[in-house]
Write an enzyme that holds these catalytic residues in place. Structure first.
Site, PDB file in Angstrom:
ATOM      1  N   GLU A  87     -27.838  32.849  15.934  1.00 28.49           N
ATOM      2  CA  GLU A  87     -28.002  31.523  15.834  1.00 28.49           C
ATOM      3  C   GLU A  87     -26.699  30.812  15.758  1.00 28.49           C
ATOM      4  OE1 GLU A  87     -29.300  29.169  16.486  1.00 28.49           O
ATOM      5  OE2 GLU A  87     -31.209  28.422  15.432  1.00 28.49           O
ATOM      6  N   HIS A 112     -37.557  33.799  15.712  1.00 27.13           N
ATOM      7  CA  HIS A 112     -37.941  34.713  14.261  1.00 27.13           C
ATOM      8  C   HIS A 112     -39.088  34.202  13.447  1.00 27.13           C
ATOM      9  CE1 HIS A 112     -35.590  31.698  11.564  1.00 27.13           C
ATOM     10  NE2 HIS A 112     -34.773  31.201  12.592  1.00 27.13           N
TER      11      HIS A 112
END
Length: 177
Positions: free
Chosen positions: A82, A9
């Site tokens: 994550e 990201h």
């Protein structure tokens, strides 16, 4: 042949402060949006059949920006979240406790996940892609911490390479089956 494009990201305030984000929802900052726009521009002429994204907002927003106005489906998959760093989320990425924990491959973070937990879900995700798709290019938008496990899936990494593996925000890695 299945081609995987993997990116992390765009930048967040916590990236800039070197804080552990984990599964806490930290939004992209303006630099992060610019990172994603730049990668989208770089990929504008690349055939992408499908995008898979972590459901965390910073990854999903990055995927949407990269896609732009192209008609490409984005599928959120929880296995791309994550790593959950437990009690260490929000802490600085410096200090002995954090570095000792990173070197303990089989030990879970206090109240969180260990590398093997994340490895199981990441490897299962890529096994599923391999079984489900062929002759496609898939963009995967996820996170930096788990990127070392993605690299392990496709390559053999020794311990030092694993611990020191870093992927800058919105950089691109390519893998093929």
């Amino acid at each position: 042949m299945l081609k995987i494009l993997y990116t992390r990201h765009g930048t967040t305030e916590w990236n800039e402060k070197n804080l552990i984000q984990g599964q806490i929802e930290i939004p992209l900052n303006e630099k992060g949006r610019e990172d994603a726009r730049r990668l989208g521009e770089q990929l504008k002429d690349t055939k992408i059949d499908l995008i898979y994204s972590s459901p965390l907002g910073r990854a999903y927003e990055t995927a949407c920006i990269i896609r732009g106005d192209r008609k490409i489906d984005i599928i959120k998959d929880d296995r791309l979240k994550e790593q959950f760093y437990g009690k260490m989320e929000g802490a600085p990425r410096v200090g002995e406790a954090y570095h000792n924990q990173r070197a303990s491959f089989f030990k879970r973070y206090p109240g969180g996940e260990g590398y093997l937990d994340v490895c199981q879900r990441v490897f299962n995700f890529f096994d599923d892609l391999k079984e489900k798709y062929d002759n496609m290019t898939i963009l995967v938008v996820a996170h930096g911490g788990m990127s070392r496990l993605v690299d392990c899936y496709f390559k053999d990494l020794d311990n030092d390479s694993f611990v020191n593996h870093v992927i800058p925000n919105c950089s691109l890695f390519e893998y093929e089956y």
